[in-house]
Write an enzyme that holds these catalytic residues in place. Structure first.
Site, PDB file in Angstrom:
ATOM      1  N   GLY A  23       0.814  -1.207   0.000  1.00 17.81           N
ATOM      2  CA  GLY A  23       0.000   0.000   0.000  1.00 17.81           C
ATOM      3  C   GLY A  23       0.846   1.255   0.000  1.00 17.81           C
ATOM      4  O   GLY A  23       2.018   1.223  -0.354  1.00 17.81           O
ATOM      5  N   LEU A  52       0.454   3.656  -2.075  1.00 20.14           N
ATOM      6  CA  LEU A  52       0.830   3.566  -3.487  1.00 20.14           C
ATOM      7  C   LEU A  52       1.332   4.904  -4.017  1.00 20.14           C
ATOM      8  O   LEU A  52       0.741   5.950  -3.771  1.00 20.14           O
ATOM      9  CB  LEU A  52      -0.379   3.109  -4.317  1.00 20.14           C
ATOM     10  CG  LEU A  52      -1.001   1.771  -3.896  1.00 20.14           C
ATOM     11  CD1 LEU A  52      -2.185   1.441  -4.805  1.00 20.14           C
ATOM     12  CD2 LEU A  52       0.023   0.638  -3.928  1.00 20.14           C
ATOM     13  N   HIS A  53       2.443   4.857  -4.743  1.00 25.00           N
ATOM     14  CA  HIS A  53       3.002   6.052  -5.375  1.00 25.00           C
ATOM     15  C   HIS A  53       3.232   5.752  -6.857  1.00 25.00           C
ATOM     16  O   HIS A  53       2.880   4.653  -7.334  1.00 25.00           O
ATOM     17  CB  HIS A  53       4.293   6.491  -4.671  1.00 25.00           C
ATOM     18  CG  HIS A  53       5.307   5.391  -4.522  1.00 25.00           C
ATOM     19  ND1 HIS A  53       5.896   4.770  -5.595  1.00 25.00           N
ATOM     20  CD2 HIS A  53       5.814   4.793  -3.418  1.00 25.00           C
ATOM     21  CE1 HIS A  53       6.737   3.853  -5.177  1.00 25.00           C
ATOM     22  NE2 HIS A  53       6.700   3.836  -3.852  1.00 25.00           N
ATOM     23  N   HIS A  77       4.574   2.353  -7.871  1.00 26.65           N
ATOM     24  CA  HIS A  77       3.585   1.262  -7.909  1.00 26.65           C
ATOM     25  C   HIS A  77       2.685   1.393  -9.140  1.00 26.65           C
ATOM     26  O   HIS A  77       2.336   0.397  -9.770  1.00 26.65           O
ATOM     27  CB  HIS A  77       2.682   1.318  -6.670  1.00 26.65           C
ATOM     28  CG  HIS A  77       3.383   1.096  -5.372  1.00 26.65           C
ATOM     29  ND1 HIS A  77       3.551   2.084  -4.441  1.00 26.65           N
ATOM     30  CD2 HIS A  77       3.970  -0.010  -4.858  1.00 26.65           C
ATOM     31  CE1 HIS A  77       4.190   1.600  -3.390  1.00 26.65           C
ATOM     32  NE2 HIS A  77       4.479   0.331  -3.612  1.00 26.65           N
ATOM     33  N   GLN A 125      12.478  -2.453  -9.739  1.00 29.26           N
ATOM     34  CA  GLN A 125      13.934  -2.603  -9.701  1.00 29.26           C
ATOM     35  C   GLN A 125      14.555  -1.861  -8.514  1.00 29.26           C
ATOM     36  O   GLN A 125      15.659  -2.151  -8.113  1.00 29.26           O
ATOM     37  CB  GLN A 125      14.528  -2.122 -11.037  1.00 29.26           C
ATOM     38  CG  GLN A 125      16.036  -1.996 -11.096  1.00 29.26           C
ATOM     39  CD  GLN A 125      16.755  -3.331 -10.881  1.00 29.26           C
ATOM     40  OE1 GLN A 125      16.194  -4.412 -11.099  1.00 29.26           O
ATOM     41  NE2 GLN A 125      18.016  -3.265 -10.449  1.00 29.26           N
ATOM     42  N   LYS A 126      13.803  -0.903  -7.916  1.00 25.77           N
ATOM     43  CA  LYS A 126      14.382  -0.196  -6.766  1.00 25.77           C
ATOM     44  C   LYS A 126      14.780  -1.193  -5.675  1.00 25.77           C
ATOM     45  O   LYS A 126      15.816  -1.070  -5.061  1.00 25.77           O
ATOM     46  CB  LYS A 126      13.418   0.839  -6.193  1.00 25.77           C
ATOM     47  CG  LYS A 126      14.117   1.673  -5.119  1.00 25.77           C
ATOM     48  CD  LYS A 126      13.211   2.664  -4.464  1.00 25.77           C
ATOM     49  CE  LYS A 126      12.216   2.034  -3.549  1.00 25.77           C
ATOM     50  NZ  LYS A 126      12.724   1.600  -2.240  1.00 25.77           N
ATOM     51  N   SER A 170       7.677   4.538  -0.492  1.00 22.84           N
ATOM     52  CA  SER A 170       6.641   4.909   0.493  1.00 22.84           C
ATOM     53  C   SER A 170       7.285   5.541   1.710  1.00 22.84           C
ATOM     54  O   SER A 170       6.634   6.260   2.459  1.00 22.84           O
ATOM     55  CB  SER A 170       5.850   3.669   0.910  1.00 22.84           C
ATOM     56  OG  SER A 170       5.316   3.057  -0.231  1.00 22.84           O
ATOM     57  N   ARG A 171       8.565   5.272   1.944  1.00 25.43           N
ATOM     58  CA  ARG A 171       9.240   5.810   3.135  1.00 25.43           C
ATOM     59  C   ARG A 171       9.727   7.247   2.934  1.00 25.43           C
ATOM     60  O   ARG A 171      10.111   7.886   3.907  1.00 25.43           O
ATOM     61  CB  ARG A 171      10.418   4.906   3.525  1.00 25.43           C
ATOM     62  CG  ARG A 171       9.954   3.544   4.037  1.00 25.43           C
ATOM     63  CD  ARG A 171      11.068   2.729   4.646  1.00 25.43           C
ATOM     64  NE  ARG A 171      10.550   1.605   5.400  1.00 25.43           N
ATOM     65  CZ  ARG A 171      10.441   0.366   4.939  1.00 25.43           C
ATOM     66  NH1 ARG A 171      10.825   0.079   3.712  1.00 25.43           N
ATOM     67  NH2 ARG A 171       9.950  -0.598   5.707  1.00 25.43           N
TER      68      ARG A 171
END
Ligand code: PAF
Length: 287
Positions: A33, A35-36, A39, A150-151, A188-189
């Site tokens: 979740g 989501l950015h 995503h 790939q991150k 997300s962080r």
């Protein structure tokens, strides 16, 4: 078609079975979740390549260490649902922890040698939790293809190996890193960063780009590149290096001289927030 939400494994299976009966291929985007745009790029790829798209939203407790951010991990579920609707996702699978890990759950997936290095060294047990929940999701949804970013390069490698070793019938799709305009990899962080940390977080992608340029100019000694990455992070206010690594992309083992497919990766802490980034290069034997 509206976006449906399943919170139980039985309901998710039923929805996927109906899609299969309609002859649709199934794409799965596993997420936690928040989501950015990163995503959304996975969801768009899944949408393009499949008749039925499932997004799982589950903050998986087994991949968080005891001192990590499980409790404060962002859970903007209503916004995530809106984003999935806007991307014409067919099904959101949003189980709770008891659904995924019923009482007495004792079975875990370990991908040895790949799971202990890089992020695994400072997050013991993390990839065991990731591999376990991803295999659970594969077994529940039984997708034709699954989409990862790939991150999280190490995560993608571990899942690729798990798929191979356990003969999981799913096609792995690893999609490129999506970045902010200054180069910061989306995560997300990132929302945990204060203004000063956010400004300085660009150091990861800048250092990796510089190292990449050095390789393109002919540098082949891994230690020189690790030193460069380490120095650039050390010179960044508020940044504390977790690791700077130049490794073989398939085995994740450190290289002495660069050859074949090479992963250069960084993990850096800004206060309590740990960011990662990476770049992959292909060194041809004649170069
Ligand atoms: O990359 C993530 O968001 C998570 O590690 C994943 C793959 C959804 C498993 O919980």
């Amino acid at each position: 078609m509206p976006t449906n939400i399943a919170t139980t494994i039985a309901d998710a299976r039923r929805a996927v079975a109906e899609a299969r009966q309609r002859g649709l291929s199934v794409g799965l985007v596993p997420t936690m979740g928040a989501l950015h745009a990163g995503h959304l790029s996975l969801i768009r790829a899944a949408r393009q390549e499949n008749g039925f798209v499932v997004v799982s939203i589950f903050v998986n407790p087994t991949q968080f260490g005891p001192s990590e951010d499980l409790a404060r991990y962002p859970r903007p579920f209503a916004e995530d649902v809106d984003k999935c609707r806007a991307e014409s996702v067919d099904l959101i699978f949003h189980p709770d922890a008891a659904e995924m890990y019923p009482d007495g759950h004792v079975t875990f997936v370990e991908v040895h040698s790949l799971q202990e290095v890089l992020c695994g060294a400072s997050r013991p047990g993390h990839f065991r939790g990731v591999a376990t929940v991803v295999l659970q999701l594969f077994n529940i949804v039984q997708p034709d293809a699954a989409y990862f970013g790939q991150k999280d390069a190490q995560q993608a490698r571990i899942i690729a190996r798990m798929i191979r070793d356990l003969h999981v019938p799913v096609r792995l799709r690893v999609m490129p890193i999506v970045r902010e305009s200054d180069g910061l990899a989306l995560s997300s962080r990132n929302q945990y960063l204060d203004a000063e940390q956010r400004k300085n977080a660009v150091a990861l992608s800048r250092a990796l780009q510089e190292a990449r340029r050095r390789v393109e100019q002919g540098e082949r000694t891994a230690a020189v590149l690790v030193k460069l990455l380490t120095e650039r992070i050390a010179a960044t206010p508020g940044a504390v290096l977790d690791y700077a690594a130049v490794v073989d992309e398939a085995t994740l083992q450190p290289l002495t001289r660069l050859a074949g497919k090479v992963l250069m990766a960084l993990a850096v802490r800004y206060g309590a927030t740990r960011l990662i980034d990476n770049t992959v290069l292909e060194i041809r034997s004649d170069s």
